[in-house]
Design a protein around this motif. Structure first.
Motif, mmCIF file in Angstrom:
data_model
loop_
_atom_site.group_PDB
_atom_site.id
_atom_site.type_symbol
_atom_site.label_atom_id
_atom_site.label_comp_id
_atom_site.label_asym_id
_atom_site.label_seq_id
_atom_site.Cartn_x
_atom_site.Cartn_y
_atom_site.Cartn_z
ATOM 1 N N ILE A 1 0.842 -1.204 0.000
ATOM 2 C CA ILE A 1 0.000 0.000 0.000
ATOM 3 C C ILE A 1 0.871 1.245 0.000
ATOM 4 N N GLY A 2 1.861 1.270 0.880
ATOM 5 C CA GLY A 2 2.705 2.453 1.005
ATOM 6 C C GLY A 2 3.496 2.758 -0.249
ATOM 7 N N GLU A 3 4.069 1.748 -0.854
ATOM 8 C CA GLU A 3 4.884 1.995 -2.049
ATOM 9 C C GLU A 3 4.034 2.497 -3.214
ATOM 10 N N ALA A 4 2.799 2.000 -3.314
ATOM 11 C CA ALA A 4 1.901 2.499 -4.358
ATOM 12 C C ALA A 4 1.537 3.956 -4.102
ATOM 13 N N MET A 5 1.319 4.320 -2.850
ATOM 14 C CA MET A 5 0.999 5.703 -2.511
ATOM 15 C C MET A 5 2.173 6.629 -2.820
ATOM 16 N N LEU B 1 -4.146 13.979 -2.174
ATOM 17 C CA LEU B 1 -5.272 13.057 -2.333
ATOM 18 C C LEU B 1 -4.969 11.964 -3.350
ATOM 19 N N ARG B 2 -4.245 12.319 -4.397
ATOM 20 C CA ARG B 2 -3.996 11.356 -5.467
ATOM 21 C C ARG B 2 -3.207 10.144 -4.974
ATOM 22 N N ALA B 3 -2.511 10.278 -3.834
ATOM 23 C CA ALA B 3 -1.708 9.168 -3.333
ATOM 24 C C ALA B 3 -2.557 7.990 -2.888
ATOM 25 N N PHE B 4 -3.808 8.223 -2.494
ATOM 26 C CA PHE B 4 -4.633 7.169 -1.924
ATOM 27 C C PHE B 4 -5.239 6.299 -3.014
ATOM 28 N N PRO B 5 -5.313 4.981 -2.789
ATOM 29 C CA PRO B 5 -5.979 4.110 -3.759
ATOM 30 C C PRO B 5 -7.401 4.587 -4.039
ATOM 31 N N ALA B 6 -7.859 4.383 -5.270
ATOM 32 C CA ALA B 6 -9.168 4.898 -5.676
ATOM 33 C C ALA B 6 -10.283 4.403 -4.768
#
Length: 518
Positions: free
Chosen positions: A26-30, A164-169
């Motif tokens: 989760i963190g790396e995707a953010m 905001l864009r960092a959070f999964p949809a």
């Protein structure tokens, strides 16, 4: 200036390997979504129950300031976005050996020595997280919300990030803004550490009396703003200035020019359409101050081309914000080719009553309006300022929003902030601020009437001409976008369409606060 991402596991200090792997994913995707905030490097660290991610724009301690940054004993780690301007004074006060020259290391030492009680002593713009191996984490955001921070609780985890864009949809509908002037721990919950309306300095002392004379107020304004600009030149890289040609940015430019070391050029940056009033005024200021001046002259087509990225960058669709963000975005793109840090004039209108709609207010109404304006800056001008600069890996600093200047402004009798001491219609706005810097600028600039940034740069005219291109449908009023209020204009609907396309699931109140349904 940087971007941060944090994932804290609430199940205990030693999550299972499977949960750690999920947390890391989760963190790396953010973090990947906010790489633009820190093009100079990135780093991650699992600390107890907390995953920390950081993407870096190197400004202070270029060699030793990489993050996550650990404490001397290795028990705590920090990721921080922003600057602690009084970090040298805090180093002296706290004592002990420091491993780096980074101001972020001072955050670690404050939490280590003073705990959360020491947060109010930090002066600057910041959003940070400190995690320790025992499983604890502290999140904090500066009192004005100059630096952004959002968070959400999902599946026994707390997620936090700079945008905001960092959070999964699928998480975005649950995301909230982390409130300015607060810290959070799992044990204490959300706690306010300063009240800007009653105690902006955070000293819990009786409020100082109002200035008895305009001379004393003018002197305090001048001295405090000069100090604020000087503090915000803290950097190991060049510092420039956004110069719209209006009063506020021109004062900042004048102070910066006087503070510059002999032979060191000060770069200024302006943007507008050909023949715009802002460009003409900025040239006058730059020539008067001897600045190295840069311009971005743009066309209708340039505006249309960057609109989707501007809306995506500012994470808002509010028309006045988008209009002002376009020239900001274009001038930030220009400035990033020459410097890594710029000073801006944000906040002066909220301190000294610079907006046109204040003309009809009496003293009580004006006092409430100014206090509300400070409270909501983080939803509006500061959000725009942060996003358009960080879209280009550029740090913006706001000297007018020094907590010391807020305290000075709070001691000015409200009658003096009306349109002239007697409040007459023809009086000039922000007269006391103008008087405080008499002699610093040409009279034509010092007493130039305020224009909204989108108007002075020529952008408002461009946007109105392009409204039908954004939304050609004649029945546009019938369209509703889920989670957003009905569009008030064709132009706003165009921005809402762009916004919904790039930030699906984000709700109106997440980007506009209490203005969402206004």
């Amino acid at each position: 200036m940087c971007g941060i991402a944090v994932v804290h596991d609430l199940t205990g200090p030693a999550p299972s390997p499977e949960r750690l792997a999920r947390t890391r994913g989760i963190g790396e995707a953010m973090l990947a979504e906010i790489h633009h905030r820190g093009p100079d490097g990135s780093g991650t660290r699992q600390v107890g129950a907390t995953w920390l991610g950081h993407t870096r724009l190197a400004i202070v301690d270029l060699d030793g300031g990489e993050q996550p940054l650990r404490s001397a004993d290795g028990e705590r780690w920090v990721v921080a976005n922003g600057e602690i301007y009084n970090h040298v004074a805090l180093r002296t006060r706290l004592g002990g050996d420091f491993r780096t020259g980074s101001d972020s290391e001072v955050v670690l030492r404050v939490v280590e020595r003073l705990g959360t009680d020491g947060i109010h002593d930090m002066r600057g713009m910041y959003a940070w997280a400190v995690a320790d191996r025992s499983g604890d984490v502290v999140l904090a955001r500066d009192p004005l919300g100059v630096k952004p921070l959002y968070w959400a609780r999902v599946e026994d985890r707390v997620l936090a990030a700079s945008e905001l864009r960092a959070f999964p949809a699928d998480v975005r509908p649950q995301v909230e803004e982390f409130p300015p002037g607060h810290y959070w721990t799992a044990g204490d919950g959300l706690v306010a550490f300063v009240d800007l309306r009653t105690d902006p300095l955070g000293v819990e002392a009786p409020p100082l009396p109002a200035y008895p004379t305009r001379d004393q107020a003018r002197t305090a304004i001048e001295e405090t703003l000069v100090t604020a600009v000087q503090e915000r030149t803290m950097a190991d890289v060049p510092v420039g200035v956004f110069l719209s040609g209006g009063l506020d940015s021109s004062i900042v430019a004048a102070i910066l020019a006087r503070l510059a070391a002999p032979g060191v050029p000060v770069h200024s940056f302006a943007a507008g359409t050909a023949g715009s009033g802002d460009l003409a005024a900025a040239r006058v200021v730059a020539e008067h101050l001897g600045l190295v001046h840069h311009e971005r002259v743009y066309t209708d087509d340039d505006v249309v081309e960057v609109l989707p990225e501007v809306v995506r960058s500012i994470e808002s669709y509010e028309p006045s914000l988008v209009r002002s963000a376009v020239p900001n975005y274009l001038v930030a793109e220009l400035a990033a080719r020459h410097v890594k840090v710029v000073l801006t004039g944000e906040g002066a209108d909220e301190l000294f009553a610079g907006y046109h709609h204040f003309r009809e207010m009496d003293v009580a109404e004006l006092q409430d309006a100014l206090a509300d304006g400070i409270d909501t800056l983080h939803h509006l001008n500061l959000q725009r300022c942060d996003r358009v600069t960080m879209a280009h890996g550029l740090e913006a600093r706001v000297p007018f929003l020094s907590r010391d200047l807020l305290a000075v402004a709070g001691r000015i009798p409200m009658e003096w902030k009306l349109l002239g001491e007697d409040g007459q219609e023809q009086a000039q706005e922000k007269a006391l601020l103008r008087e405080a810097f008499a002699g610093w600028l040409p009279e034509s600039i010092l007493w130039r009437r305020k224009e909204q940034f989108g108007d002075g740069s020529g952008t408002a005219d461009v946007m109105s001409r392009q409204a039908e291109r954004l939304v050609p449908e004649a029945d546009w009023r019938d369209e509703r976008i889920e989670g957003l209020p009905p569009a008030r204009t064709r132009e706003e609907l165009g921005y809402q369409r762009i916004f919904a396309g790039v930030l699906a699931g984000v709700r109106a109140e997440q980007v506009l606060g209490r203005f969402a349904t206004a």
